[in-house]
Design a protein around this motif. Structure first.
Motif, PDB file in Angstrom:
ATOM      1  N   ASN A  15       0.830  -1.197   0.000  1.00 55.95           N
ATOM      2  CA  ASN A  15       0.000   0.000   0.000  1.00 55.95           C
ATOM      3  C   ASN A  15       0.868   1.252   0.000  1.00 55.95           C
ATOM      4  O   ASN A  15       0.613   2.213  -0.713  1.00 55.95           O
ATOM      5  N   ALA A  16       1.955   1.200   0.803  1.00 53.21           N
ATOM      6  CA  ALA A  16       2.879   2.335   0.858  1.00 53.21           C
ATOM      7  C   ALA A  16       3.544   2.538  -0.485  1.00 53.21           C
ATOM      8  O   ALA A  16       3.706   3.671  -0.947  1.00 53.21           O
ATOM      9  N   ALA A  17       3.913   1.445  -1.145  1.00 51.41           N
ATOM     10  CA  ALA A  17       4.568   1.545  -2.453  1.00 51.41           C
ATOM     11  C   ALA A  17       3.677   2.274  -3.454  1.00 51.41           C
ATOM     12  O   ALA A  17       4.135   3.107  -4.227  1.00 51.41           O
ATOM     13  N   GLU A  18       2.401   1.963  -3.408  1.00 53.00           N
ATOM     14  CA  GLU A  18       1.474   2.646  -4.326  1.00 53.00           C
ATOM     15  C   GLU A  18       1.402   4.143  -4.040  1.00 53.00           C
ATOM     16  O   GLU A  18       1.289   4.956  -4.947  1.00 53.00           O
ATOM     17  N   LYS A  19       1.511   4.489  -2.760  1.00 44.12           N
ATOM     18  CA  LYS A  19       1.383   5.908  -2.392  1.00 44.12           C
ATOM     19  C   LYS A  19       2.581   6.747  -2.835  1.00 44.12           C
ATOM     20  O   LYS A  19       2.455   7.957  -2.977  1.00 44.12           O
ATOM     21  N   VAL A  20       3.731   6.119  -2.986  1.00 40.95           N
ATOM     22  CA  VAL A  20       4.905   6.905  -3.413  1.00 40.95           C
ATOM     23  C   VAL A  20       5.201   6.714  -4.889  1.00 40.95           C
ATOM     24  O   VAL A  20       6.117   7.323  -5.431  1.00 40.95           O
ATOM     25  N   TYR A  21       4.418   5.864  -5.555  1.00 34.49           N
ATOM     26  CA  TYR A  21       4.681   5.581  -6.964  1.00 34.49           C
ATOM     27  C   TYR A  21       4.111   6.690  -7.830  1.00 34.49           C
ATOM     28  O   TYR A  21       2.916   6.964  -7.815  1.00 34.49           O
ATOM     29  N   VAL A  22       4.992   7.342  -8.543  1.00 36.37           N
ATOM     30  CA  VAL A  22       4.568   8.347  -9.520  1.00 36.37           C
ATOM     31  C   VAL A  22       4.886   7.745 -10.879  1.00 36.37           C
ATOM     32  O   VAL A  22       6.034   7.460 -11.187  1.00 36.37           O
ATOM     33  N   LYS A  23       3.843   7.534 -11.665  1.00 38.22           N
ATOM     34  CA  LYS A  23       3.994   6.843 -12.947  1.00 38.22           C
ATOM     35  C   LYS A  23       5.037   7.526 -13.823  1.00 38.22           C
ATOM     36  O   LYS A  23       5.109   8.753 -13.838  1.00 38.22           O
ATOM     37  N   PRO A  24       5.820   6.739 -14.591  1.00 39.11           N
ATOM     38  CA  PRO A  24       6.783   7.357 -15.503  1.00 39.11           C
ATOM     39  C   PRO A  24       6.100   8.437 -16.345  1.00 39.11           C
ATOM     40  O   PRO A  24       5.063   8.187 -16.950  1.00 39.11           O
ATOM     41  N   GLY A  25       6.692   9.611 -16.345  1.00 39.63           N
ATOM     42  CA  GLY A  25       6.121  10.723 -17.112  1.00 39.63           C
ATOM     43  C   GLY A  25       5.193  11.605 -16.300  1.00 39.63           C
ATOM     44  O   GLY A  25       4.938  12.733 -16.679  1.00 39.63           O
ATOM     45  N   ASP A  26       4.678  11.071 -15.189  1.00 39.21           N
ATOM     46  CA  ASP A  26       3.840  11.909 -14.318  1.00 39.21           C
ATOM     47  C   ASP A  26       4.724  12.730 -13.384  1.00 39.21           C
ATOM     48  O   ASP A  26       5.897  12.431 -13.211  1.00 39.21           O
ATOM     49  N   HIS A  27       4.135  13.744 -12.797  1.00 38.14           N
ATOM     50  CA  HIS A  27       4.895  14.627 -11.921  1.00 38.14           C
ATOM     51  C   HIS A  27       4.513  14.432 -10.465  1.00 38.14           C
ATOM     52  O   HIS A  27       3.388  14.064 -10.151  1.00 38.14           O
TER      53      HIS A  27
ATOM     54  N   MET B  16       0.240   7.755  11.745  1.00 38.16           N
ATOM     55  CA  MET B  16       1.290   8.007  10.754  1.00 38.16           C
ATOM     56  C   MET B  16       1.636   6.701  10.061  1.00 38.16           C
ATOM     57  O   MET B  16       1.717   5.654  10.702  1.00 38.16           O
ATOM     58  N   GLU B  17       1.848   6.782   8.760  1.00 40.61           N
ATOM     59  CA  GLU B  17       2.238   5.580   8.033  1.00 40.61           C
ATOM     60  C   GLU B  17       3.579   5.831   7.333  1.00 40.61           C
ATOM     61  O   GLU B  17       3.710   6.774   6.527  1.00 40.61           O
ATOM     62  N   LEU B  18       4.553   5.001   7.650  1.00 43.79           N
ATOM     63  CA  LEU B  18       5.874   5.139   7.016  1.00 43.79           C
ATOM     64  C   LEU B  18       5.788   4.636   5.589  1.00 43.79           C
ATOM     65  O   LEU B  18       5.373   3.502   5.335  1.00 43.79           O
ATOM     66  N   LEU B  19       6.168   5.500   4.628  1.00 45.07           N
ATOM     67  CA  LEU B  19       6.060   5.127   3.222  1.00 45.07           C
ATOM     68  C   LEU B  19       7.399   4.780   2.599  1.00 45.07           C
ATOM     69  O   LEU B  19       7.500   3.860   1.788  1.00 45.07           O
ATOM     70  N   LEU B  20       8.437   5.537   2.930  1.00 45.97           N
ATOM     71  CA  LEU B  20       9.645   5.452   2.105  1.00 45.97           C
ATOM     72  C   LEU B  20      10.871   5.951   2.865  1.00 45.97           C
ATOM     73  O   LEU B  20      10.785   6.917   3.614  1.00 45.97           O
ATOM     74  N   ASP B  21      11.999   5.275   2.638  1.00 43.89           N
ATOM     75  CA  ASP B  21      13.315   5.776   3.047  1.00 43.89           C
ATOM     76  C   ASP B  21      14.005   6.321   1.813  1.00 43.89           C
ATOM     77  O   ASP B  21      13.905   5.717   0.748  1.00 43.89           O
ATOM     78  N   PHE B  22      14.717   7.399   1.939  1.00 41.98           N
ATOM     79  CA  PHE B  22      15.585   7.812   0.828  1.00 41.98           C
ATOM     80  C   PHE B  22      16.804   8.560   1.334  1.00 41.98           C
ATOM     81  O   PHE B  22      16.722   9.328   2.278  1.00 41.98           O
ATOM     82  N   PRO B  23      17.953   8.286   0.690  1.00 39.09           N
ATOM     83  CA  PRO B  23      19.182   8.953   1.125  1.00 39.09           C
ATOM     84  C   PRO B  23      19.218  10.396   0.651  1.00 39.09           C
ATOM     85  O   PRO B  23      18.658  10.740  -0.393  1.00 39.09           O
ATOM     86  N   THR B  24      19.869  11.250   1.410  1.00 38.25           N
ATOM     87  CA  THR B  24      19.991  12.659   1.062  1.00 38.25           C
ATOM     88  C   THR B  24      21.478  12.991   0.954  1.00 38.25           C
ATOM     89  O   THR B  24      22.311  12.125   1.193  1.00 38.25           O
ATOM     90  N   ILE B  25      21.789  14.225   0.602  1.00 40.57           N
ATOM     91  CA  ILE B  25      23.186  14.584   0.366  1.00 40.57           C
ATOM     92  C   ILE B  25      23.627  15.592   1.415  1.00 40.57           C
ATOM     93  O   ILE B  25      22.877  16.494   1.783  1.00 40.57           O
ATOM     94  N   GLY B  26      24.869  15.451   1.877  1.00 41.39           N
ATOM     95  CA  GLY B  26      25.356  16.295   2.966  1.00 41.39           C
ATOM     96  C   GLY B  26      24.533  15.985   4.197  1.00 41.39           C
ATOM     97  O   GLY B  26      24.201  14.834   4.474  1.00 41.39           O
ATOM     98  N   GLU B  27      24.160  17.012   4.920  1.00 42.10           N
ATOM     99  CA  GLU B  27      23.298  16.797   6.083  1.00 42.10           C
ATOM    100  C   GLU B  27      22.112  17.741   5.958  1.00 42.10           C
ATOM    101  O   GLU B  27      22.263  18.935   6.162  1.00 42.10           O
ATOM    102  N   PRO B  28      20.965  17.217   5.581  1.00 39.18           N
ATOM    103  CA  PRO B  28      19.823  18.130   5.439  1.00 39.18           C
ATOM    104  C   PRO B  28      19.283  18.521   6.801  1.00 39.18           C
ATOM    105  O   PRO B  28      18.521  17.794   7.401  1.00 39.18           O
ATOM    106  N   HIS B  29      19.698  19.689   7.262  1.00 39.00           N
ATOM    107  CA  HIS B  29      19.255  20.141   8.586  1.00 39.00           C
ATOM    108  C   HIS B  29      17.771  20.433   8.586  1.00 39.00           C
ATOM    109  O   HIS B  29      17.102  20.269   9.596  1.00 39.00           O
ATOM    110  N   TYR B  30      17.309  20.913   7.461  1.00 39.40           N
ATOM    111  CA  TYR B  30      15.902  21.290   7.405  1.00 39.40           C
ATOM    112  C   TYR B  30      15.493  21.234   5.949  1.00 39.40           C
ATOM    113  O   TYR B  30      16.330  21.180   5.040  1.00 39.40           O
TER     114      TYR B  30
END
Lengths: 658, 171
Positions: free
Chosen positions: A36-48, A487-501
């Protein structure tokens, strides 16, 4: 026939068994993230994606644009660090962006991006971000998605409680983390107490051009000021800063600054400050700082040196600053969308303290003080308290709001996010995060109109969340769906440097005004060419200026002769394309700086030292067309005493000589 | 999907979006096609407005005469036939122009492709309708002005048949 049928079913059976065999790979701490979480973060190729989000790059110095909910990286905007990919900070035009009173400072520690607002709502005009190390504030255009202005903050050190935007973008507010001697001078560090000071800077913004101007500074006692938040709605006109080290320790702060049970929130009435300024009560002090602006017509940055700053002293001007005792060593101070509740996240405590703006106002009216510090009144703690969220977690750092009466707070030590009701102070939900969150972000979550659909937790520690990649790891962010009760956890993703905010905004507020090209007929670069026939080469002593154009799929000129060893060659290159997404790159062998990436209609310059005799190639670095690989040229370098004349090719129509 | 558009008016050629003509020329130069002409480079851009304007004026004039019951319906038929002949000539000219652009290519073009029979590929755009050309989808259709011209011709043609018996009755 029957046998054949049976054979087929056998094959089908084997096939399905193979298909059912689970894949290899050891999962980490695989909590959350269902189908269910995967569907919530899935943006179809070409969609925004629905939201733009802007993540500070921390010690990378840059700003990263992610789409949400997919968490796809859309762009890296160079801000406080040189960027060899675009030539930002290497091209002659962009170098002034890094001017400071310390000289050319091509790096900073980017911390808190904040979006411009109108009537307390994010409006998609600009995003501002602070450089922490050599205090600066940058303004990034959300039409061009590039850094248009960097202003240095004088009388500041550790520009951490920055850059926060008032609800009509009247001011960008920048505080100081380190107190220092003001003005700077040589003195013993042990004389810190009472002698070191801090500055709260109010930078006004021109509502049309966005241009920043350091309007005034408030000189503060020598505490450490950690984070800040402007008042909203009813508390508009006020600014709240957290303090730590009210002990004014100068060494081993981890022990010495934690003596007091409570530190302060500094409440600043900036409308009162404006009144004093109108009455001429501010003092103009001598200073020197750089104000760097990029012009989108000349594509060139310039530095203006400013020599003065207007300073207000709250010990002499009553009513500007009040201290509110609050939870120990608070990190974030966060104002809810109504402007009534001010949440203090005492990072060394296990409680969240919620102050009431109405009560603060009443306490001020009734002069309900419990003392003073350096002549600044300290309000009675009890007289300001709406309530305390009891034991929600350990080590609260930061809180944002969903616009439905709920707050979400990060707890660094207990590594979780807790949802609670702002008025009832009741804890409603909690969710573990991996690991140790700093800030969190809800789109518009620090404004009057949050978009309470998603929440991003910006985690400080990564450990086992991804495939191991050596001792240094990217920090991790986690996306939650907060539209429901839980709250529902959907996705982990790595960021660059240290995103303070981070800040996020709905795409509809940005997409309609995003720039596609720079118009050639508006190019006012003094060294630009708007037509290949204007291309030329000129010598001025040892400086050779090449005025070059680029269009699919050639440079004009593409052969240059008559350069001599010891010459400084200035390539001034204009991209003549007027089509979206047709940048051209420029790289010349042996360049000691970087490439240039030039978008349609833009002009950039690169300096190349002619050190060695020979014929040296240059080429387009950005795959621009089917004939991209043919987009190349040569520059011939002759001995210093040679008498070969300058000559250059013009689109194969024979050579020009000078 | 990003489209490019070119509107061919009776007296001008204009990109649908500001830089569309430049973009079309940029793409066409790879296959050696000439740049899209400026109005001054085409006699049609001067002649056609005069011809069409003249015919329209005459049409309106005989229409008014008819309204005053002073026109011989035969003039309508003559107008209709003349306009039809001119129209066919115009379409023929347009097609010739398309063919010239599509087939008269610079021999030094960067991209020279052969068709399935080994002949040098040409790129005449469709006169009417849709055609797939290399990686491009090409559509070509008349616009408002042409539709009104056809409507005018149809009306005058009908007027001839309605007017003929009425005119016979009067005379």
């Amino acid at each position: 026939m029957k046998r054949l049928f049976q054979l087929c079913s056998l094959i089908l059976l084997v096939g399905s068994i193979i298909a059912c065999t689970p894949g290899g790979g050891a999962p980490g701490n695989g909590s959350g993230g269902s189908k269910n979480a995967a569907e919530k973060v899935y943006v179809k190729p070409g969609d925004h994606d629905e939201f733009y989000s802007f993540f500070s790059g921390g010690f990378s110095g840059q700003l990263y644009v992610y789409g949400l909910p997919s968490a796809r990286l859309l762009k890296i905007i160079p801000v406080f660090s040189q960027d060899p990919q675009t030539g930002y900070g290497y091209s002659e035009e962009s170098k002034p962006m890094f001017n400071t009173s310390f000289g050319f400072v091509p790096w900073d520690d980017a911390h808190h991006p904040d979006l411009s607002q109108t009537n307390g709502e994010t409006d998609g005009r600009w995003v501002f971000i602070n450089g922490n190390n050599t205090p600066r504030i940058a303004r990034i255009s959300l039409s061009d998605f590039d850094t248009q202005e960097i202003i240095e903050i004088p009388n500041s050190a550790g520009n951490h409680s920055s850059s926060f935007v008032t609800e009509n973008t009247e001011y960008i507010v920048a505080g100081t983390r380190f107190s220092v001697p003001i003005p700077q001078r040589d003195m013993p560090i042990s004389d810190y107490k009472g002698n070191f000071k801090s500055s709260m800077s109010f930078i006004s913004v021109n509502q049309d051009s966005g241009e920043m101007n350091l309007a005034f500074q408030i000189r503060m006692p020598g505490f450490d000021y950690d984070l800040a938040h402007p008042g909203r709605d009813k508390s508009h006109g006020w600014m709240f800063f957290t303090t730590y080290n009210t002990e004014e320790a100068h060494t081993m702060l981890e022990a010495n600054s934690a003596e007091h049970d409570k530190d302060f929130i500094a409440a600043i009435n900036w409308k009162k400050a404006e009144e004093y300024i109108k009455q001429g009560k501010g003092k103009v002090e001598k200073t020197r700082y750089a104000h760097n602006k990029m012009n989108s017509k000349t594509h060139t940055a310039t530095t203006e040196w400013v020599e003065e700053v207007l300073v207000l002293d709250p010990t002499e001007l009553p009513g500007i600053v009040y201290f509110i005792p609050s939870a120990k060593s608070p990190h974030g101070v966060d104002v809810d969308p109504t402007g009534e509740f001010i949440v203090s996240n005492g990072k060394l405590s296990s409680n969240l303290v919620v102050h009431s703006f109405d009560m603060i106002k009443k306490a001020i009216e009734q002069e309900n003080y419990e003392g003073e510090s350096y002549g600044i009144p300290i309000l009675k703690y009890d007289a300001t308290i709406h309530g305390v969220v009891q034991q929600p977690g350990i080590g609260p750092l930061h809180t944002e709001f969903d616009g439905k009466g709920n707050a979400y707070s990060t707890f660094f030590i207990s590594s979780e996010i807790v949802k609670w009701n702002v008025s009832s102070l009741e804890v409603l939900d909690r969710h573990d995060v991996y690991y140790s969150p700093g800030h969190l972000m809800i789109p518009g979550g620090n404004s009057r109109k949050p978009d309470g659909k998603y929440l991003v937790s910006l985690n400080k520690i990564t450990k086992d969340r991804y495939l191991p990649v050596g001792p240094e790891l990217n920090q991790s962010a986690q996306l939650f769906d907060i539209s429901g009760d839980k709250m529902e956890l959907l996705l982990d993703f790595p960021t660059i440097g240290e995103p303070h905010y981070a800040s996020a905004i709905h795409r509809d507020k940005i997409v309609p005004h995003v720039r596609q090209i720079y118009r050639l007929d508006e190019n006012e670069h003094p060294k630009g060419v708007t037509n290949p026939t204007q291309a030329r080469v000129e010598r001025n002593g040892n400086d050779v200026h090449i005025y070059m154009s680029m269009i699919r799929s050639h440079f004009t000129p593409d052969n240059i002769e008559g350069i001599k060893v010891g010459d400084r060659v200035h390539f001034h290159i204009t991209n003549l394309e007027q089509d979206f997404d047709i940048p051209h790159g420029f790289a010349v062998m042996g360049a000691e700086n970087s490439e240039l990436l030039i978008v349609p209609g833009q002009t950039k310059s690169l300096v190349w030292e002619a050190k060695h005799e020979g014929v040296w190639p240059f080429y387009c670095t950005d795959f621009c067309s089917a004939l991209h690989q043919e987009m190349q040229g040569y520059i011939r370098v002759s001995p210093a005493d040679s008498d070969i004349k300058l000559s250059w090719s013009l689109d194969g129509d024979g050579d020009q000589e000078n | 999907m990003e489209g490019l558009g070119m509107d061919i008016y009776i007296n001008n050629i204009i990109g649908e979006k500001e830089f569309d003509i430049d973009k079309i020329d940029m793409l066409n130069h790879y296959i050696g096609m000439k740049p899209i002409p400026k109005p001054a480079e085409m006699w049609e851009m001067t002649a056609f407005p005069i011809v069409v304007g003249g015919m329209a004026s005459i049409g309106i004039f005989i229409g008014i005469l008819g309204f005053l019951k002073k026109a011989n319906p035969l003039s309508y038929l003559i107008w209709f036939v003349t306009m039809s002949v001119l129209g066919v000539l115009g379409i023929y000219d347009f097609n010739r122009w398309l063919a010239n652009y599509g087939r008269n290519l610079d021999p030094h073009a960067s991209i020279k492709l052969l068709d399935i029979n080994g002949n040098l590929m040409t790129y005449k755009p469709p006169l009417f309708g849709y055609q797939k050309m290399l990686n491009f989808d090409v559509w070509s259709y008349p616009q408002t002005g042409a539709y009104f011209m056809l409507l005018g011709m149809a009306l005058i043609f009908i007027a001839y048949f309605i007017g003929k018996p009425a005119y016979a009755k009067i005379h």
